[in-house]
Design a protein around this motif. Structure first.
Motif, PDB file in Angstrom:
ATOM      1  N   TYR A  74       0.852  -1.204  -0.013  1.00  0.00           N
ATOM      2  CA  TYR A  74       0.125  -0.081  -0.012  1.00  0.00           C
ATOM      3  C   TYR A  74       0.891   1.423   0.076  1.00  0.00           C
ATOM      4  N   LYS A  75       2.150   1.035   0.174  1.00  0.00           N
ATOM      5  CA  LYS A  75       3.137   2.394   0.395  1.00  0.00           C
ATOM      6  C   LYS A  75       2.317   3.484   0.992  1.00  0.00           C
ATOM      7  N   PRO A  76       1.833   3.564   2.298  1.00  0.00           N
ATOM      8  CA  PRO A  76       1.266   4.625   2.845  1.00  0.00           C
ATOM      9  C   PRO A  76       2.490   5.599   3.068  1.00  0.00           C
ATOM     10  N   LYS A  77       1.708   6.871   3.097  1.00  0.00           N
ATOM     11  CA  LYS A  77       2.572   8.030   3.380  1.00  0.00           C
ATOM     12  C   LYS A  77       2.607   8.491   4.760  1.00  0.00           C
ATOM     13  N   ALA A  78       1.840   7.716   5.541  1.00  0.00           N
ATOM     14  CA  ALA A  78       1.620   8.123   7.096  1.00  0.00           C
ATOM     15  C   ALA A  78       0.987   7.173   7.547  1.00  0.00           C
ATOM     16  N   LEU A  79       0.910   6.942   9.190  1.00  0.00           N
ATOM     17  CA  LEU A  79      -0.034   5.846   9.950  1.00  0.00           C
ATOM     18  C   LEU A  79      -0.754   6.832  10.818  1.00  0.00           C
ATOM     19  N   VAL A  80      -2.079   6.532  10.833  1.00  0.00           N
ATOM     20  CA  VAL A  80      -2.939   7.051  12.089  1.00  0.00           C
ATOM     21  C   VAL A  80      -3.421   5.907  12.881  1.00  0.00           C
ATOM     22  N   VAL A  81      -3.109   5.927  14.060  1.00  0.00           N
ATOM     23  CA  VAL A  81      -3.258   4.736  14.932  1.00  0.00           C
ATOM     24  C   VAL A  81      -4.057   5.112  15.988  1.00  0.00           C
ATOM     25  N   PHE A  82      -5.271   4.110  16.108  1.00  0.00           N
ATOM     26  CA  PHE A  82      -5.974   4.324  17.618  1.00  0.00           C
ATOM     27  C   PHE A  82      -5.929   2.948  18.255  1.00  0.00           C
ATOM     28  N   SER A  83      -5.829   3.095  19.535  1.00  0.00           N
ATOM     29  CA  SER A  83      -5.241   2.142  20.563  1.00  0.00           C
ATOM     30  C   SER A  83      -6.396   1.829  21.602  1.00  0.00           C
ATOM     31  N   ALA A  84      -6.738   0.354  22.078  1.00  0.00           N
ATOM     32  CA  ALA A  84      -7.558   0.243  23.150  1.00  0.00           C
ATOM     33  C   ALA A  84      -6.846   0.878  24.415  1.00  0.00           C
ATOM     34  N   HIS A  85      -5.942   1.371  24.374  1.00  0.00           N
ATOM     35  CA  HIS A  85      -5.168   1.867  25.697  1.00  0.00           C
ATOM     36  C   HIS A  85      -5.197   3.483  25.870  1.00  0.00           C
ATOM     37  N   TRP A  86      -5.915   4.029  25.159  1.00  0.00           N
ATOM     38  CA  TRP A  86      -6.236   5.591  25.039  1.00  0.00           C
ATOM     39  C   TRP A  86      -7.748   5.823  24.827  1.00  0.00           C
ATOM     40  N   GLU A  87      -8.319   6.259  25.665  1.00  0.00           N
ATOM     41  CA  GLU A  87      -9.616   6.707  25.883  1.00  0.00           C
ATOM     42  C   GLU A  87      -9.399   8.060  26.686  1.00  0.00           C
ATOM     43  N   THR A  88     -10.534   8.991  26.023  1.00  0.00           N
ATOM     44  CA  THR A  88     -10.734  10.376  26.651  1.00  0.00           C
ATOM     45  C   THR A  88     -12.240  10.536  26.803  1.00  0.00           C
ATOM     46  N   ASP A  89     -12.331  11.338  28.103  1.00  0.00           N
ATOM     47  CA  ASP A  89     -13.900  11.524  28.384  1.00  0.00           C
ATOM     48  C   ASP A  89     -14.383  12.706  27.616  1.00  0.00           C
ATOM     49  N   GLY A  90     -13.327  13.802  27.371  1.00  0.00           N
ATOM     50  CA  GLY A  90     -13.945  15.326  26.585  1.00  0.00           C
ATOM     51  C   GLY A  90     -13.565  14.878  25.147  1.00  0.00           C
ATOM     52  N   PRO A  91     -12.964  15.886  24.604  1.00  0.00           N
ATOM     53  CA  PRO A  91     -12.646  15.968  23.319  1.00  0.00           C
ATOM     54  C   PRO A  91     -11.813  14.680  22.756  1.00  0.00           C
ATOM     55  N   ILE A  92     -11.851  14.063  21.458  1.00  0.00           N
ATOM     56  CA  ILE A  92     -10.939  13.354  20.883  1.00  0.00           C
ATOM     57  C   ILE A  92      -9.437  14.083  20.934  1.00  0.00           C
ATOM     58  N   GLN A  93      -8.407  13.438  21.512  1.00  0.00           N
ATOM     59  CA  GLN A  93      -7.081  13.737  21.295  1.00  0.00           C
ATOM     60  C   GLN A  93      -6.157  13.333  20.376  1.00  0.00           C
ATOM     61  N   VAL A  94      -5.530  14.326  19.853  1.00  0.00           N
ATOM     62  CA  VAL A  94      -4.613  13.803  18.792  1.00  0.00           C
ATOM     63  C   VAL A  94      -3.040  14.061  19.137  1.00  0.00           C
ATOM     64  N   THR A  95      -2.183  13.384  19.007  1.00  0.00           N
ATOM     65  CA  THR A  95      -0.877  13.721  19.404  1.00  0.00           C
ATOM     66  C   THR A  95      -0.188  14.448  18.086  1.00  0.00           C
ATOM     67  N   ASP A  96       0.832  15.456  18.432  1.00  0.00           N
ATOM     68  CA  ASP A  96       1.550  16.271  17.636  1.00  0.00           C
ATOM     69  C   ASP A  96       2.882  16.367  18.215  1.00  0.00           C
ATOM     70  N   ASN A  97       3.576  15.181  18.061  1.00  0.00           N
ATOM     71  CA  ASN A  97       5.127  15.101  18.396  1.00  0.00           C
ATOM     72  C   ASN A  97       6.114  15.340  17.380  1.00  0.00           C
ATOM     73  N   LYS A  98       7.017  16.141  17.387  1.00  0.00           N
ATOM     74  CA  LYS A  98       8.077  15.910  16.334  1.00  0.00           C
ATOM     75  C   LYS A  98       8.675  14.605  16.428  1.00  0.00           C
ATOM     76  N   GLN A  99       9.252  14.050  17.612  1.00  0.00           N
ATOM     77  CA  GLN A  99       9.693  12.677  17.721  1.00  0.00           C
ATOM     78  C   GLN A  99       8.548  11.905  18.870  1.00  0.00           C
ATOM     79  N   ASN A 100       8.066  10.820  18.262  1.00  0.00           N
ATOM     80  CA  ASN A 100       7.271  10.222  19.130  1.00  0.00           C
ATOM     81  C   ASN A 100       7.970   9.648  20.264  1.00  0.00           C
TER      82      ASN A 100
END
Length: 303
Positions: A74-100
């Motif tokens: 598929y040669k993806p340009k990027a990966l977006v990942v959801f995990s069973a280990h990250w739940e939030t009560d309010g807004p959905i949160q999105v990481t924005d790290n230079k280096q993860n």
């Protein structure tokens, strides 16, 4: 088409030579547990999941084959990942790290499991795009600051086996609703589905069996037949329904199976499948199980 290694690994090796798809699929990935990266010099983790999910078990072999297959096919340009280990009560949160960074959201393990080497970058442009799509769909969302959260073990554990190090393409992790409502999670998947046409591979990680009340449930040789019947119902919901609407309804119905609650005393490890199914709900999308290991089913939606 040939099949790879065993009947549990159902993706075709022949497809790896095909041209990349214009629209990326969506993956419900059996993300396993820290047993997948358990140091070999320490012997077995000593838990029934070792028969499938140990560091030398069939789940590792699947991940080691499947990751390169996805990148080549598929040669993806990027990966977006959801995990069973990250739940939030309010807004959905999105990481924005230079280096993860890695978020070691487990405890009581040997020191080597807290000093892992898995390097990947984030992408501000992709994080912004995810927030835009979610807000446009009426789902409140927000970015975290740089290093506001690292990749949790539901991401880095399987990716250590699946991907090169450093990865070479951005990875952005996204939270899921803490109410774990299947319909809301399907909508969450649908909201980010446009990313598939932008070269982004969406992966939603969980497990089809996750019970510490009945540890024997992890081992196909010890598990009651009811656990296997439940997983057969999940596989049938994915493989045997022709339209996304029928497939999503069938997946929701699996929660009524008499062994569902025994397989998932709390359903956070099962419900990521709804995000994947929602993101794979284009009218033309089909779905199939690509690995049917006990307790560790992986499926592709939109392939």
């Amino acid at each position: 088409m040939s099949r790879t290694w065993t009947n549990n690994l159902l993706f075709s090796a022949d497809r790896a030579a095909a041209a990349p798809a214009a629209r990326q699929p969506v993956i419900f990935l059996a993300h396993g547990s820290p047993a997948l990266i358990w140091p070999k010099n320490l012997g077995s983790m000593g838990f029934p999941l070792d028969s499938i999910g140990g560091s030398e078990g069939p789940h590792v072999k699947f991940l080691q084959a499947y990751g390169p297959h996805l990148l080549k096919q598929y040669k993806p340009k990027a990966l977006v990942v959801f995990s069973a280990h990250w739940e939030t009560d309010g807004p959905i949160q999105v990481t924005d790290n230079k280096q993860n960074p890695l978020y070691y959201d487990y405890y009581g393990f040997p020191e080597p499991l807290y000093n892992l080497d898995f390097r990947s970058e984030g992408s501000t442009a992709l994080s912004n795009r995810i927030v835009e799509l979610l807000n446009k769909s009426g789902i409140p969302a927000e970015k975290l600051p740089d290093k506001g959260r690292g990749l949790d073990h539901g991401v880095f554990v399987p990716f250590i086996h699946m991907l090169p190090n450093p990865v070479g393409i951005p990875i952005v992790e996204v939270s899921m609703h803490s109410n774990l409502d299947p319909k809301k999670l399907i909508d969450l998947g649908k909201a980010v589905a446009p990313l598939r046409d932008e070269g982004v591979l969406i992966i939603s990680g969980g497990l089809t069996i996750h019970s510490f009340r009945e540890p024997e449930a992890w081992d196909p040789k010890q598990a009651s037949q009811g656990f296997k019947d439940f997983e057969n119902a999940v596989k049938a919901a994915i493989n045997e329904n022709k339209t996304p609407e029928e497939r999503n309804a069938a997946l929701i119905a699996t929660a009524k199976h008499p062994y569902f609650r025994r397989a998932h005393p709390r359903e956070e490890h099962f419900v990521p499948i709804f995000i994947a199914a929602g993101a794979g709900s284009h009218p033309d999308d089909t779905a199939r199980v690509v690995c049917d290991l006990h307790g560790a089913i992986t499926a592709e939606f939109g392939n």
